[in-house]
Design a protein around this motif. Sequence first.
Motif, PDB file in Angstrom:
ATOM      1  N   PRO A 204      15.755  -4.366  -1.450  1.00 63.30           N
ATOM      2  CA  PRO A 204      16.337  -4.117  -3.179  1.00 63.30           C
ATOM      3  C   PRO A 204      15.087  -2.990  -3.283  1.00 63.30           C
ATOM      4  CG  PRO A 204      15.790  -6.576  -2.312  1.00 63.30           C
ATOM      5  CD  PRO A 204      15.094  -5.524  -1.595  1.00 63.30           C
ATOM      6  N   ARG A 205      13.598  -3.104  -3.949  1.00 60.31           N
ATOM      7  CA  ARG A 205      13.311  -2.336  -4.640  1.00 60.31           C
ATOM      8  C   ARG A 205      13.250  -1.001  -3.828  1.00 60.31           C
ATOM      9  NH1 ARG A 205       8.698  -5.925  -4.911  1.00 60.31           N
ATOM     10  NH2 ARG A 205       8.867  -5.473  -2.580  1.00 60.31           N
ATOM     11  N   ASP A 206      13.102  -0.914  -2.490  1.00 59.94           N
ATOM     12  CA  ASP A 206      13.431   0.716  -1.736  1.00 59.94           C
ATOM     13  C   ASP A 206      15.106   1.219  -2.061  1.00 59.94           C
ATOM     14  OD1 ASP A 206      12.269   2.457  -0.537  1.00 59.94           O
ATOM     15  OD2 ASP A 206      13.021   1.493   0.943  1.00 59.94           O
ATOM     16  N   VAL A 207      16.008   0.501  -2.062  1.00 67.18           N
ATOM     17  CA  VAL A 207      17.046   0.772  -2.291  1.00 67.18           C
ATOM     18  C   VAL A 207      17.232   1.720  -3.405  1.00 67.18           C
ATOM     19  CG1 VAL A 207      19.585   0.323  -1.930  1.00 67.18           C
ATOM     20  CG2 VAL A 207      17.927  -0.849  -0.577  1.00 67.18           C
ATOM     21  N   LEU A 208      17.096   0.672  -4.559  1.00 63.37           N
ATOM     22  CA  LEU A 208      17.355   1.403  -5.461  1.00 63.37           C
ATOM     23  C   LEU A 208      16.314   2.680  -6.238  1.00 63.37           C
ATOM     24  CD1 LEU A 208      18.087   0.206  -8.932  1.00 63.37           C
ATOM     25  CD2 LEU A 208      16.029  -0.862  -9.466  1.00 63.37           C
ATOM     26  N   ASP A 209      15.327   2.816  -5.363  1.00 67.67           N
ATOM     27  CA  ASP A 209      14.348   3.713  -5.586  1.00 67.67           C
ATOM     28  C   ASP A 209      14.822   4.982  -5.203  1.00 67.67           C
ATOM     29  OD1 ASP A 209      11.787   5.580  -5.938  1.00 67.67           O
ATOM     30  OD2 ASP A 209      11.862   5.486  -4.052  1.00 67.67           O
ATOM     31  N   ILE A 210      15.867   4.868  -4.165  1.00 71.85           N
ATOM     32  CA  ILE A 210      16.516   5.918  -3.356  1.00 71.85           C
ATOM     33  C   ILE A 210      17.226   6.083  -4.206  1.00 71.85           C
ATOM     34  CG2 ILE A 210      17.416   7.205  -1.526  1.00 71.85           C
ATOM     35  CD1 ILE A 210      13.975   6.923  -1.070  1.00 71.85           C
ATOM     36  N   ALA A 211      18.187   5.543  -4.653  1.00 67.53           N
ATOM     37  CA  ALA A 211      19.489   5.392  -4.711  1.00 67.53           C
ATOM     38  C   ALA A 211      19.134   6.123  -6.223  1.00 67.53           C
ATOM     39  CB  ALA A 211      20.059   4.121  -4.839  1.00 67.53           C
ATOM     40  N   THR A 212      18.470   5.483  -7.066  1.00 67.79           N
ATOM     41  CA  THR A 212      18.091   6.989  -8.422  1.00 67.79           C
ATOM     42  C   THR A 212      17.321   7.726  -8.292  1.00 67.79           C
ATOM     43  OG1 THR A 212      17.590   4.083  -9.715  1.00 67.79           O
ATOM     44  CG2 THR A 212      16.844   6.074  -9.873  1.00 67.79           C
ATOM     45  N   ARG A 213      16.737   8.093  -7.127  1.00 62.74           N
ATOM     46  CA  ARG A 213      16.502   9.510  -7.492  1.00 62.74           C
ATOM     47  C   ARG A 213      17.634  10.124  -6.809  1.00 62.74           C
ATOM     48  NH1 ARG A 213      11.349   8.202  -3.177  1.00 62.74           N
ATOM     49  NH2 ARG A 213      11.047  10.718  -3.425  1.00 62.74           N
ATOM     50  N   THR A 214      18.613   9.604  -5.831  1.00 58.70           N
ATOM     51  CA  THR A 214      19.400  10.827  -5.627  1.00 58.70           C
ATOM     52  C   THR A 214      20.292  10.900  -6.618  1.00 58.70           C
ATOM     53  OG1 THR A 214      19.862  10.116  -2.856  1.00 58.70           O
ATOM     54  CG2 THR A 214      21.369  10.963  -3.423  1.00 58.70           C
ATOM     55  N   GLY A 215      20.580   9.722  -7.056  1.00 55.93           N
ATOM     56  CA  GLY A 215      21.708   9.921  -8.012  1.00 55.93           C
ATOM     57  C   GLY A 215      21.075  11.079  -9.198  1.00 55.93           C
ATOM     58  N   ALA A 216      20.172  11.410  -9.725  1.00 54.62           N
ATOM     59  CA  ALA A 216      19.295  13.067 -10.381  1.00 54.62           C
ATOM     60  C   ALA A 216      19.113  13.595  -9.906  1.00 54.62           C
ATOM     61  CB  ALA A 216      17.803  11.690 -10.789  1.00 54.62           C
ATOM     62  N   ARG A 217      18.909  13.678  -8.651  1.00 54.22           N
ATOM     63  CA  ARG A 217      19.416  14.661  -7.661  1.00 54.22           C
ATOM     64  C   ARG A 217      21.131  15.475  -8.221  1.00 54.22           C
ATOM     65  NH1 ARG A 217      18.098  17.420  -2.222  1.00 54.22           N
ATOM     66  NH2 ARG A 217      19.085  19.116  -2.355  1.00 54.22           N
ATOM     67  N   TYR A 218      21.571  14.245  -7.950  1.00 55.05           N
ATOM     68  CA  TYR A 218      23.084  15.222  -7.638  1.00 55.05           C
ATOM     69  C   TYR A 218      23.651  15.290  -8.995  1.00 55.05           C
ATOM     70  CZ  TYR A 218      22.311  15.823  -2.443  1.00 55.05           C
ATOM     71  OH  TYR A 218      22.026  16.041  -1.354  1.00 55.05           O
TER      72      TYR A 218
END
Length: 144
Positions: free
Chosen positions: A94-108
Amino acid sequence: MAELSAKVVSFLSTGTRTGMLGYVAADGRPLVAPVWFVVDMDQDGGQLAFTTGRDTSKFRAIARDSRVVICVDDPRPPYSFVQVQGVATVSDDPRDVLDIATRTGARYMGPDRADEFGRRNAVPGEVVVRVRPTKVNSAFDIAD
C-alpha cells in the motif's frame, strides 16, 4: 539489464507524455495500452513505474508474461522517441502504490492535485508495475 541514460531519463520525465505499453494477450495477440508513468530512479539504474488494477488486461498479461515494452514519443518536430524493453514486476504494498500514484498525480494532474490523485488511486486492488529495462532504443531530433 540496461540502464537509463541521463538523456533518456530527461526525455521520459519531461512534460506529460503518455507511455504506450506493449504486452501479449492470452491468445498471443500483441496489445498496446496508454499508461501514465514516472521514472523511478530509486531502483537500480532507473525503472519506469505505473499503477493499474488487478482486474485489467494489463495486469493479467503481466502476470502471465512479464516481458513488456513502453514507447514514448514527442510528436512535435524535430521528433524523438524512447523505447524501453524490459521485465515487469508487481507490488501491492500500500505504501508503494500510494507513492507511485501520488508521484504520477503530480506529473499528470499537477502538484496541487497529487495527494488527491494518489489517494484516489491507491486503493485495494491497485498495484504498482515497475519495468526494469533490458534494452533501450532511442532517437532524438530525428528531423534535424
